[in-house]
Design a protein around this motif. Structure first.
Motif, short mmCIF file in Angstrom:
data_model
loop_
_atom_site.label_atom_id
_atom_site.label_comp_id
_atom_site.label_asym_id
_atom_site.label_seq_id
_atom_site.Cartn_x
_atom_site.Cartn_y
_atom_site.Cartn_z
N LEU A 118 5.77 -10.63 7.74
CA LEU A 118 5.86 -10.94 6.32
C LEU A 118 5.77 -9.63 5.56
O LEU A 118 4.76 -8.92 5.62
CB LEU A 118 4.72 -11.88 5.92
N ILE A 119 6.85 -9.30 4.83
CA ILE A 119 7.00 -7.95 4.29
C ILE A 119 7.22 -8.01 2.78
O ILE A 119 8.33 -8.29 2.30
CB ILE A 119 8.20 -7.24 4.96
N PRO A 120 6.18 -7.76 1.99
CA PRO A 120 6.36 -7.69 0.54
C PRO A 120 6.89 -6.32 0.11
O PRO A 120 6.37 -5.28 0.54
CB PRO A 120 4.94 -7.93 0.00
N ALA A 123 -1.03 -4.88 -1.31
CA ALA A 123 -2.09 -5.66 -0.67
C ALA A 123 -3.18 -6.02 -1.68
O ALA A 123 -3.70 -7.14 -1.68
CB ALA A 123 -2.68 -4.89 0.50
N ARG A 124 -3.51 -5.09 -2.55
CA ARG A 124 -4.53 -5.36 -3.57
C ARG A 124 -4.08 -6.53 -4.47
O ARG A 124 -4.87 -7.42 -4.78
CB ARG A 124 -4.79 -4.11 -4.40
N GLN A 125 -2.81 -6.52 -4.87
CA GLN A 125 -2.28 -7.62 -5.68
C GLN A 125 -2.30 -8.94 -4.90
O GLN A 125 -2.64 -10.00 -5.44
CB GLN A 125 -0.84 -7.32 -6.09
N LEU A 126 -1.95 -8.87 -3.63
CA LEU A 126 -1.92 -10.06 -2.78
C LEU A 126 -3.31 -10.67 -2.63
O LEU A 126 -3.50 -11.88 -2.79
CB LEU A 126 -1.35 -9.71 -1.41
N PHE A 127 -4.30 -9.82 -2.35
CA PHE A 127 -5.65 -10.32 -2.16
C PHE A 127 -6.20 -10.95 -3.44
O PHE A 127 -6.88 -11.98 -3.39
CB PHE A 127 -6.57 -9.19 -1.69
N ALA A 128 -5.91 -10.32 -4.56
CA ALA A 128 -6.36 -10.88 -5.84
C ALA A 128 -5.72 -12.25 -6.08
O ALA A 128 -6.38 -13.20 -6.53
CB ALA A 128 -6.01 -9.93 -6.98
N LEU A 129 -4.44 -12.37 -5.75
CA LEU A 129 -3.75 -13.66 -5.90
C LEU A 129 -4.37 -14.71 -5.00
O LEU A 129 -4.58 -15.86 -5.42
CB LEU A 129 -2.26 -13.49 -5.57
N TRP A 130 -4.66 -14.33 -3.76
CA TRP A 130 -5.23 -15.29 -2.81
C TRP A 130 -6.55 -15.85 -3.31
O TRP A 130 -6.79 -17.05 -3.22
CB TRP A 130 -5.40 -14.64 -1.45
N GLN A 131 -7.42 -14.96 -3.81
CA GLN A 131 -8.73 -15.47 -4.23
C GLN A 131 -8.64 -16.25 -5.54
O GLN A 131 -9.43 -17.15 -5.78
CB GLN A 131 -9.76 -14.33 -4.35
N ALA A 179 -2.87 -9.96 11.04
CA ALA A 179 -3.04 -8.51 10.84
C ALA A 179 -2.65 -8.15 9.42
O ALA A 179 -1.55 -8.49 8.96
CB ALA A 179 -2.18 -7.73 11.84
N LEU A 180 -3.56 -7.48 8.72
CA LEU A 180 -3.36 -7.11 7.32
C LEU A 180 -2.96 -5.65 7.18
O LEU A 180 -3.32 -4.81 8.01
CB LEU A 180 -4.67 -7.31 6.54
N SER A 181 -2.27 -5.35 6.10
CA SER A 181 -1.98 -3.97 5.71
C SER A 181 -2.73 -3.67 4.41
O SER A 181 -3.31 -4.56 3.79
CB SER A 181 -0.48 -3.77 5.51
N GLY A 182 -2.72 -2.40 4.00
CA GLY A 182 -3.37 -2.00 2.76
C GLY A 182 -2.34 -1.54 1.73
O GLY A 182 -1.14 -1.74 1.88
N LYS A 235 -12.18 -1.47 2.81
CA LYS A 235 -12.88 -1.56 1.52
C LYS A 235 -12.05 -2.37 0.53
O LYS A 235 -12.58 -3.24 -0.19
CB LYS A 235 -13.15 -0.16 0.97
N GLN A 236 -10.76 -2.09 0.50
CA GLN A 236 -9.87 -2.81 -0.42
C GLN A 236 -9.89 -4.31 -0.14
O GLN A 236 -10.00 -5.13 -1.06
CB GLN A 236 -8.46 -2.26 -0.25
N ALA A 237 -9.81 -4.68 1.14
CA ALA A 237 -9.80 -6.10 1.50
C ALA A 237 -11.16 -6.74 1.25
O ALA A 237 -11.24 -7.89 0.80
CB ALA A 237 -9.40 -6.26 2.97
N TYR A 238 -12.22 -6.01 1.50
CA TYR A 238 -13.55 -6.58 1.30
C TYR A 238 -13.81 -6.85 -0.17
O TYR A 238 -14.32 -7.91 -0.54
CB TYR A 238 -14.63 -5.65 1.86
N GLU A 239 -13.46 -5.89 -1.02
CA GLU A 239 -13.73 -6.04 -2.45
C GLU A 239 -12.85 -7.09 -3.10
O GLU A 239 -13.30 -7.79 -4.04
CB GLU A 239 -13.56 -4.69 -3.16
#
Length: 235
Positions: free
Chosen positions: A190-192, A43-51, A36-39, A83-87
């Motif tokens: 998991l709590i950033p 989250a935007r920083q996390l997703f960028a790091l993951w990719q 389960a994801l949050s926004g 949208k944030q997670a998709y992009e």
């Protein structure tokens, strides 16, 4: 609660990702991993790091993606967590739609909360007679909210619904949120907590040392079976 301190935001998010990988490795490879994801900005920083850094280090094919909460807006709206997670994640990594289960923020909130609750109830395994996520990524707001459970709707910490409708106390924006009992159903949290603007709320969280319903984040963290906080803030 375990707190991990890092020298930078990226290092804190790397530490959190290592914990996620550890949790994934502890589960069987033969079954889906329900995350389960949050926004939000973190989250935007996390997703960028993951990719950028974890494209080949995480078995993305195992993960089924769900949401902790969503704003009641269309998936094209700038406020949309989907949208944030998709992009920033799904699109760049080519995650197929068949493994993405979004909350339909554009639908009637109450009906959508019921629909998504039924979806989760049907698809996730059960533990303690409730749906069980393999991991949940939670944010904490500067006001002490987590998921979309605010002090003004702290009753959602104990709500019998799986997902319910909440309202932002300042903007009045409606949201659909996972409720306390499922968040606390023996799932690793998991709590950033990233950035200087979160210093006061982190200090308040560390000082709380107990579950208190008028401070939703503390209530969740101190009632959780396992909660891991990752921060770039030095206390």
């Amino acid at each position: 609660m375990e707190v991990y301190y890092s020298k930078s935001a990226k290092d804190a998010l790397r530490e959190m990702t290592c914990k996620l990988i550890e949790v994934m490795r502890a589960e069987s490879d033969n079954i889906p991993f329900n995350l389960a994801l949050s926004g939000g900005n973190t989250a935007r920083q996390l997703f960028a790091l993951w990719q950028e850094e974890y494209r080949l280090l995480i078995d993305w094919n195992r993960i089924r993606f769900y949401w902790v909460d969503e704003r009641c807006v269309s998936p094209e709206h700038e406020d949309s967590n989907f949208k944030q997670a998709y992009e920033n994640l799904f699109g760049p990594l080519g995650i197929p739609q068949t493994r993405i289960y979004r909350i339909r923020g554009e639908e009637d909130p109450s009906k959508e909360a019921n629909r998504y609750s039924e979806l989760i109830d049907q698809q996730l395994p059960k533990k303690n007679d409730l749906p069980h996520f393999d991991a949940i990524i939670l944010g904490i707001g500067t006001d002490g909210h987590t998921a979309s459970i605010f002090s003004s709707c702290h009753f959602l910490l104990n709500d019998i619904q799986i997902y319910a409708v909440s309202k932002h106390p300042d903007t009045g924006q409606l949201r659909i949120t996972l409720t306390g009992p499922v968040i606390l159903n023996d799932t690793p949290l998991l709590i950033p907590v990233i950035g200087e603007d979160k210093r006061k709320i982190l200090e308040r969280l560390l000082e709380a040392r107990t579950a208190t319903e008028d401070f939703p984040a503390a209530c969740i963290v101190y009632r959780a079976a396992s909660a891991f906080v990752f921060t770039d803030i030095t206390i």
